[in-house]
Design an enzyme around this catalytic site. Structure first.
Site, mmCIF file in Angstrom:
data_model
loop_
_atom_site.group_PDB
_atom_site.id
_atom_site.type_symbol
_atom_site.label_atom_id
_atom_site.label_comp_id
_atom_site.label_asym_id
_atom_site.label_seq_id
_atom_site.Cartn_x
_atom_site.Cartn_y
_atom_site.Cartn_z
ATOM 1 N N ASP A 3 -8.814 -6.439 -4.523
ATOM 2 C CA ASP A 3 -8.442 -5.118 -4.019
ATOM 3 C C ASP A 3 -9.016 -4.058 -4.955
ATOM 4 O OD1 ASP A 3 -7.233 -2.805 -3.115
ATOM 5 O OD2 ASP A 3 -5.199 -3.634 -3.085
ATOM 6 N N SER A 33 0.835 -1.195 0.000
ATOM 7 C CA SER A 33 0.000 0.000 0.000
ATOM 8 C C SER A 33 0.878 1.257 0.000
ATOM 9 C CB SER A 33 -0.942 -0.050 1.220
ATOM 10 O OG SER A 33 -1.924 0.928 1.135
ATOM 11 N N ARG A 62 -11.846 6.129 10.425
ATOM 12 C CA ARG A 62 -11.379 4.750 10.471
ATOM 13 C C ARG A 62 -12.430 3.784 9.903
ATOM 14 N NH1 ARG A 62 -6.898 1.895 9.958
ATOM 15 N NH2 ARG A 62 -6.732 0.128 11.384
ATOM 16 N N HIS A 82 -8.198 -4.957 -0.157
ATOM 17 C CA HIS A 82 -6.889 -4.321 0.035
ATOM 18 C C HIS A 82 -6.142 -4.915 1.234
ATOM 19 C CE1 HIS A 82 -3.898 -1.245 -0.451
ATOM 20 N NE2 HIS A 82 -4.097 -0.766 0.754
ATOM 21 N N ASP A 83 -6.901 -5.302 2.254
ATOM 22 C CA ASP A 83 -6.311 -5.871 3.466
ATOM 23 C C ASP A 83 -5.492 -7.130 3.205
ATOM 24 O OD1 ASP A 83 -6.675 -4.282 5.608
ATOM 25 O OD2 ASP A 83 -8.375 -5.369 6.469
#
Lengths: 373, 203
Positions: free
Chosen positions: A313, A148, A218, A346-347
């Site tokens: 992602d 990232s 968040r 994405h994680d």
């Protein structure tokens, strides 16, 4: 990885920043794993992402509940094998985990920097990391690795210091943010900036923090880190208490998840740092100086590169990684690209996905084979 | 060290040293490794299969995981001296378009494919009335990835139609051997065909 202790170095020489600002002096906190060999040729730099830190692997104390954020990949016998490599992870300037940042005391005023902390960019981080490398006696990294925002640093390293990077490993990254990416960041920033407890960034002086804003930022972030599929799989429309109560308490599991993530972020992360990090993401654009031509921006690169992306992602989709790959092969550089099947969105770059682990390990075998012993 | 496959050697012999090569459907990277070793070639392999991509990365071959059916649009014109398509032509969705693409990004193209005109293939289809299965075509009709099989003559006709000039060709048997009879009756005895070609110059 076992117990690790962070180290701290003070840099008395001023750092001129891309914004035009200057940090008169600063401190960097970092962790290292493994042993630097005699000719300092086995060093690997791991760069962290938005909410990450220098704590990549291992535990800080016996009762530390969670290991570092890349524990799956860093340690003896792991992809970044600490029996072979000397792994360095540096906390970026502007962060809230120990390196000089907005919550640090500004020597000029004697109180927290707050909004006076200068805007830092990916280039500035690379510059500060290069100074750390100098102090550690590392002339050339065997590899610079990151996912990232960390992947963007790996790319910037290869551009800014071609002689100092043998391999770059760029995971789940993009050569610049899209309007949609920036839009998500802006909503997160607005949540923080409009929180009454933000106090123009001087909330430290008021003994408070913009909890509401940081929580919303968040939560929004977490939505973009996951894929639609993994959310369906993890939560579906499952109800927390088994029934709908027709109120604004948590009804669905996904709400509970987001609130939990928000709660655990507040108190651990600094709102000014969140603003800075999202801006560093927005401003990242190596091709900004070359008329938008990424291949021209990457012309100085000499490193061999591995680019990895994850199928689900959508934050930094595989097509974005392919832009980096294209710019590298347009320069006839050694580059490999693998797309890893993963539902996590994405994680995924933080997850121990078997093929991901295997590819990273294979590539690091090659890095090890290529470095002079 | 396994002995070099004859098709690799033929391809290598066709190439100028120190060439830039793009290998479409590069598998485990054996051909690129051979060309790097023997001809000082460099370049990239494109491959879709996970296991093959991992293997290429393990052995240090530049590999880009991609679907050939998505085209070669990320490569600029004339980026390579040779674009190689080894035993993959018959498995792509649009062989004719891919040949065009090969000659856009490369100066020359090299293609190898299993010859559907081989006598054993003809025997199985023409006499036994069954879809051919052989060493070069090991799959059954229901699980084969080979959706565009052709004979030497078919391929040559396509080249003519597309304005592609064939520079060299060879055939080998399934053990990648060459024999005199193969040269005399390539479309009957040749199991694997190899062609080197370029865009035909306008008269």
């Amino acid at each position: 990885m076992g117990l690790v202790t962070p180290a701290r170095l003070r840099f008395p020489e001023p750092l001129a920043l891309a914004s035009g600002g200057v940090l008169a002096n600063y401190e960097l906190v970092y962790e290292t794993y493994g042993t630097l060999n005699a000719d300092a040729s086995n060093a690997v730099l791991v760069c962290h992402a938005l909410s990450g830190s220098h704590h990549v692997a291992g535990y800080h104390s016996e009762d530390d509940k969670r290991p570092g954020w890349w524990e799956h990949h860093v340690g003896p016998g792991k992809s970044l094998d600490t029996r072979r490599f000397f792994v360095v992870a540096c906390n970026n300037l502007g962060s809230c985990f120990g390196s000089t940042g907005p919550a640090s005391i500004n020597p000029a005023t004697g109180r927290a920097f707050g909004p006076d902390f200068p805007m830092v960019t990916v280039r500035d981080w690379v510059e500060s990391q290069a100074r750390l490398a100098d102090r550690l006696g590392i002339q050339r990294w065997a590899a610079v690795v990151g996912g990232s925002l960390g992947g963007m640093q790996a790319l910037q390293w290869a551009i800014d210091y071609p002689e100092r990077v043998a391999h770059a490993i760029i995971i789940a990254a993009a050569p610049k943010l899209t309007a949609q990416n920036i839009a998500f960041n802006e909503v997160a920033r607005q949540a923080i900036l409009t929180d009454p407890d933000f106090h123009e960034g001087r909330f430290y002086d008021h003994g408070t923090e913009p909890r509401r804003g940081l929580r919303i930022a968040r939560m929004l972030g977490h939505i973009t880190y996951l894929s639609d599929d993994i959310m369906r799989e993890k939560f579906g429309r499952d109800l927390r208490g088994g029934k709908i109560n027709f109120d604004y308490q948590v009804a669905f599991e996904v709400e509970s998840y987001l609130r939990y993530q928000a709660d655990s972020f507040v108190g651990r992360f600094d709102a000014n740092t969140y603003l800075l990090m999202t801006k560093a993401l927005d401003y990242f654009d190596p091709a900004g100086n070359t008329d938008g031509r990424l291949a021209s921006a990457l012309a100085p690169v000499k490193a061999d590169t591995l680019v990895l992306a994850f199928t689900s992602d959508w934050r930094f989709a595989p097509a974005r990684s392919r832009e980096i790959v294209k710019a590298l092969h347009d320069n006839d550089l050694n580059v490999s690209y693998a797309e890893i099947n993963a539902a996590h969105g994405h994680d995924a770059f933080l997850m121990p996905i078997p093929r991901y682990v295997e590819i990273l390990r294979s590539y690091m075998d090659r890095v090890y084979a290529g470095h002079p012993t | 060290m396994t002995p070099t496959r004859l098709d690799f050697r033929i391809i290598g012999d066709w190439m100028k040293p120190q060439s830039r090569v793009l290998d479409l459907g590069c598998g485990d990277g054996s051909l690129l490794a051979y060309l790097a070793e023997s001809k000082g070639a460099s370049g990239y392999g494109l491959e879709i299969d996970d296991a093959h991509v991992s293997e290429c990365i393990r052995r240090g071959i530049n590999v880009i995981q991609t679907d050939l059916d998505a085209g070669l649009s990320e490569f600029d014109e004339r980026s390579f001296d040779y674009v190689v398509l080894s035993l993959t032509l018959q498995a792509v969705r649009y062989p004719d378009r891919l040949l065009e693409e090969m000659l856009r990004v490369g100066t020359e193209g090299i293609v190898t494919f299993p010859n559907f005109g081989h006598w054993r293939t003809r025997w199985q289809l023409g006499v036994l009335g069954r879809m051919p299965v052989s060493a070069a075509l090991p799959h059954e009709w229901y699980n084969t990835p080979n959706i565009h099989l052709c004979t030497l003559r078919d391929f040559e006709r396509l080249c003519e139609r597309e304005g592609i000039e064939i520079l060299e060709s060879q055939v080998v048997d399934h053990a990648h051997r060459q024999r005199l009879a193969l040269r005399l009756f390539p479309n009957i005895l040749g199991e694997i065909a190899l062609y080197r070609f370029r865009r035909a110059r306008l008269p």
